[in-house]
Motif scaffolding. Structure first.
Motif, PDB file in Angstrom:
ATOM      1  N   PHE A 295       0.986  -1.026   0.456  1.00  0.00           N
ATOM      2  CA  PHE A 295      -0.053  -0.129   0.405  1.00  0.00           C
ATOM      3  C   PHE A 295       0.745   1.287  -0.559  1.00  0.00           C
ATOM      4  O   PHE A 295       2.012   1.571   0.800  1.00  0.00           O
ATOM      5  CB  PHE A 295      -0.987   0.000   1.343  1.00  0.00           C
ATOM      6  CG  PHE A 295      -1.918  -1.132   1.070  1.00  0.00           C
ATOM      7  CD1 PHE A 295      -3.086  -0.255   0.292  1.00  0.00           C
ATOM      8  CD2 PHE A 295      -2.007  -2.260   1.558  1.00  0.00           C
ATOM      9  CE1 PHE A 295      -4.325  -1.392   0.134  1.00  0.00           C
ATOM     10  CE2 PHE A 295      -2.537  -3.412   1.404  1.00  0.00           C
ATOM     11  CZ  PHE A 295      -4.241  -3.078   0.711  1.00  0.00           C
ATOM     12  N   ALA A 296       0.883   1.556  -0.862  1.00  0.00           N
ATOM     13  CA  ALA A 296       1.491   2.735  -1.380  1.00  0.00           C
ATOM     14  C   ALA A 296       0.707   4.172  -1.381  1.00  0.00           C
ATOM     15  O   ALA A 296       0.351   4.201  -1.082  1.00  0.00           O
ATOM     16  CB  ALA A 296       2.678   2.750  -2.846  1.00  0.00           C
ATOM     17  N   SER A 297       2.083   5.873  -1.776  1.00  0.00           N
ATOM     18  CA  SER A 297       1.316   6.494  -1.781  1.00  0.00           C
ATOM     19  C   SER A 297       0.762   7.107  -0.685  1.00  0.00           C
ATOM     20  O   SER A 297       0.933   6.216   0.657  1.00  0.00           O
ATOM     21  CB  SER A 297       0.057   7.058  -3.082  1.00  0.00           C
ATOM     22  OG  SER A 297      -1.147   7.102  -2.192  1.00  0.00           O
ATOM     23  N   ALA A 314       3.620  -0.851   4.431  1.00  0.00           N
ATOM     24  CA  ALA A 314       3.011   0.246   3.980  1.00  0.00           C
ATOM     25  C   ALA A 314       3.690   0.972   5.044  1.00  0.00           C
ATOM     26  O   ALA A 314       3.953   0.742   6.418  1.00  0.00           O
ATOM     27  CB  ALA A 314       1.442   0.311   4.692  1.00  0.00           C
ATOM     28  N   GLU A 315       4.425   1.785   4.000  1.00  0.00           N
ATOM     29  CA  GLU A 315       6.208   2.591   4.585  1.00  0.00           C
ATOM     30  C   GLU A 315       5.099   3.751   3.964  1.00  0.00           C
ATOM     31  O   GLU A 315       6.944   4.516   4.306  1.00  0.00           O
ATOM     32  CB  GLU A 315       7.190   1.814   4.083  1.00  0.00           C
ATOM     33  CG  GLU A 315       7.177   0.249   4.863  1.00  0.00           C
ATOM     34  CD  GLU A 315       9.014  -0.271   4.950  1.00  0.00           C
ATOM     35  OE1 GLU A 315       9.438  -0.006   4.921  1.00  0.00           O
ATOM     36  OE2 GLU A 315       8.558   0.203   3.312  1.00  0.00           O
ATOM     37  N   THR A 316       4.522   4.134   3.531  1.00  0.00           N
ATOM     38  CA  THR A 316       4.778   5.732   3.703  1.00  0.00           C
ATOM     39  C   THR A 316       3.954   6.786   4.296  1.00  0.00           C
ATOM     40  O   THR A 316       3.870   6.410   4.913  1.00  0.00           O
ATOM     41  CB  THR A 316       4.118   6.241   1.988  1.00  0.00           C
ATOM     42  OG1 THR A 316       3.891   5.032   0.699  1.00  0.00           O
ATOM     43  CG2 THR A 316       4.141   7.573   0.766  1.00  0.00           C
ATOM     44  N   LEU A 335       4.639  -8.919   7.862  1.00  0.00           N
ATOM     45  CA  LEU A 335       4.229  -7.856   8.283  1.00  0.00           C
ATOM     46  C   LEU A 335       4.973  -6.533   7.877  1.00  0.00           C
ATOM     47  O   LEU A 335       5.664  -5.993   9.613  1.00  0.00           O
ATOM     48  CB  LEU A 335       3.100  -7.556   9.341  1.00  0.00           C
ATOM     49  CG  LEU A 335       2.596  -6.051   9.945  1.00  0.00           C
ATOM     50  CD1 LEU A 335       1.493  -6.449   8.543  1.00  0.00           C
ATOM     51  CD2 LEU A 335       1.318  -6.751  10.969  1.00  0.00           C
ATOM     52  N   LYS A 336       4.653  -4.923   7.484  1.00  0.00           N
ATOM     53  CA  LYS A 336       6.132  -4.514   7.551  1.00  0.00           C
ATOM     54  C   LYS A 336       5.245  -3.070   7.613  1.00  0.00           C
ATOM     55  O   LYS A 336       4.594  -2.915   6.689  1.00  0.00           O
ATOM     56  CB  LYS A 336       7.378  -4.341   6.427  1.00  0.00           C
ATOM     57  CG  LYS A 336       7.918  -3.414   6.322  1.00  0.00           C
ATOM     58  CD  LYS A 336       8.984  -3.783   5.012  1.00  0.00           C
ATOM     59  CE  LYS A 336       9.672  -4.507   4.987  1.00  0.00           C
ATOM     60  NZ  LYS A 336      10.554  -4.432   3.626  1.00  0.00           N
ATOM     61  N   LEU A 337       5.452  -2.437   8.152  1.00  0.00           N
ATOM     62  CA  LEU A 337       4.414  -1.261   8.549  1.00  0.00           C
ATOM     63  C   LEU A 337       4.770  -0.278   9.540  1.00  0.00           C
ATOM     64  O   LEU A 337       6.059  -0.133   9.917  1.00  0.00           O
ATOM     65  CB  LEU A 337       3.368  -1.792   9.363  1.00  0.00           C
ATOM     66  CG  LEU A 337       2.073  -2.547   9.383  1.00  0.00           C
ATOM     67  CD1 LEU A 337       0.891  -2.576  10.406  1.00  0.00           C
ATOM     68  CD2 LEU A 337       1.714  -2.050   8.171  1.00  0.00           C
ATOM     69  N   GLY A 338       4.643   1.112   9.096  1.00  0.00           N
ATOM     70  CA  GLY A 338       5.607   2.609  10.040  1.00  0.00           C
ATOM     71  C   GLY A 338       6.164   2.977   8.369  1.00  0.00           C
ATOM     72  O   GLY A 338       7.190   2.966   7.710  1.00  0.00           O
ATOM     73  N   ALA A 339       5.962   4.668   8.848  1.00  0.00           N
ATOM     74  CA  ALA A 339       7.165   5.054   8.302  1.00  0.00           C
ATOM     75  C   ALA A 339       8.330   4.772   7.958  1.00  0.00           C
ATOM     76  O   ALA A 339       8.848   4.830   8.931  1.00  0.00           O
ATOM     77  CB  ALA A 339       6.123   7.116   8.584  1.00  0.00           C
TER      78      ALA A 339
END
Length: 413
Positions: A295-297, A314-316, A335-339
């Protein structure tokens, strides 16, 4: 017409008898092109290669009251999605032979693979570039031949136009057990697609749905809608709309899975989603080993339905994802999450404040890399404890989350 040609203006059809113009190359119209009633533009049939395709460039307006029709003009009993006798062939969706899907999602220009039974061709390929308005009151079609128990795959229609209007149909279907083809419509000067219908269904005998990609100027390149619509046709066992290693341009905006569609991402393949993930009821999403949905943008995204992802990323910085309240999302792998940008977060919330959304990271096999997240209303009690580090924010009503004061947490099994 073979090769390339340029003319000022053209009308095809309109008389008492039918009129057909065959174009096996590029035809450039400096002015208007009108395909009138009883008129058809097509290309010649292919055999084992994509020798013939239709390429129309229209400097002004295109009007289709008759047909741009490349049905049954694709591969003859061959092609990348062909398997063999007594098997439906693949292109955008799989046929009953379970051949690989192939080609571009957002800019499709391939022909559909053919069927061995009855020596039938898949759908052909139509590329249309229109500077002004395209009016479709007739049909633009790149479907297979139909007529046997197995089936060829639908072909491709790729239309770029300033404006689209009319009450006609654009289709790239299969009519037996072949897979649907691919359609892409990109608008350059309008924000809606009028009343023109679009169909890339698999065959009624159990073929997988093809793909339909639509894009407007406000969405921008790679941020249009990817529609996977099976029209309530139930696929045969193991037949899906597959993102395989032969599929390209896998960056889209919103993904819509509807009407009993079965969508699959193959092993080691990825799909980047710049918008939402809208999975309807009575649909299936299959995630193979080491496949990834990204999940980008910075667009606010909504994830609906119950989903199982292998890897979910989701890293944006500034990204907000709203998960449908009461629904479950399972992650089998990473599971990779975080700005990735300090001072920012990725926000994870429910579509209904105060109602749980459920997240399960599978115990014993799932891994996690989580930092800089803002979380609310998440119930992760079905799997591993989720460890949120490095400036993450707990907005409360979370279950089985552990928020650290700092650092990034990597949990592997």
């Amino acid at each position: 017409l073979s090769g390339t040609a340029t003319v000022m203006r053209m009308m095809v059809g309109g008389g008492v008898t039918t009129a057909t113009l065959t174009v096996n190359g590029q035809l450039t119209m400096l002015g208007d092109l009108e395909v009138l009633t009883n008129g058809t533009i097509t290309h010649s049939a292919n055999t084992s290669s994509e020798t013939n395709k239709l390429n129309l460039i229209v400097g002004s307006n295109l009007t289709v009251s008759g047909a741009i029709n490349v049905d049954n003009k694709g591969y003859l009993a061959s092609g990348p999605g062909y398997v063999g006798y007594y098997s439906g062939s693949s292109y955008g969706g799989q046929g009953s032979g379970k051949g690989l899907t192939y080609g571009s999602i957002t800019a499709p220009t391939n022909c559909g693979s053919g069927s061995q039974e009855a020596q039938e061709c898949g759908g052909g390929a139509a590329r249309l570039m229109v500077a002004g308005t395209t009016t479709v009151d007739g049909v633009i079609s790149a479907s297979d031949a139909g007529g046997n128990a197995y089936g060829s795959a639908g072909g491709s229609v790729f239309l770029t136009t300033g404006v689209l209007t009319g009450n006609g149909i654009i289709r790239a279907k299969s009519r037996a057990s072949g897979g649907g083809g691919r359609i892409a419509v990109v608008l350059t000067n309008a924000e809606d697609f009028g009343a023109v219908g679009m169909q890339a269904y698999g065959g009624a005998s159990g073929g997988g749905a093809g793909t339909i990609y639509t894009e407007t100027p406000s969405q921008g390149p790679g941020k249009g809608i990817l529609l996977i619509d099976a029209s309530n046709i139930v696929s045969a066992a193991g037949i899906t709309t597959l993102i395989s290693s032969q599929v390209t341009d896998t960056v889209v905006g919103t993904v819509v899975i509807t009407n009993k569609a079965i969508f699959q991402i193959h092993t080691n393949q990825s799909l980047t989603v710049n918008g939402s993930w809208l999975k309807g009821t009575n649909t299936v999403f299959i995630t193979d080993s080491n496949s990834t949905v990204i999940f980008a943008s910075t667009n606010v995204a909504t994830i609906t339905g119950t989903n199982t992802f292998y890897n979910l990323t989701a890293e944006t910085a500034g990204k907000t994802i709203r998960f449908e309240a009461g629904k479950s999302n399972t992650v089998n792998g990473m599971l990779k999450l975080g700005a990735t940008v300090p001072g920012s977060t990725v926000t994870l919330k429910s579509t209904v404040e105060g109602d749980w959304w459920y997240l399960t990271l599978v115990t014993g096999v799932g891994t996690q890399q989580i930092a800089r997240v803002t979380v609310q209303d998440s119930n992760a009690s079905g799997g591993q404890t989720i460890y949120a580090g490095n400036n993450s924010v707990d907005l409360k009503h979370n279950v089985n989350w552990f928020f650290l004061a700092g650092g990034t947490v990597f949990v592997f099994h």
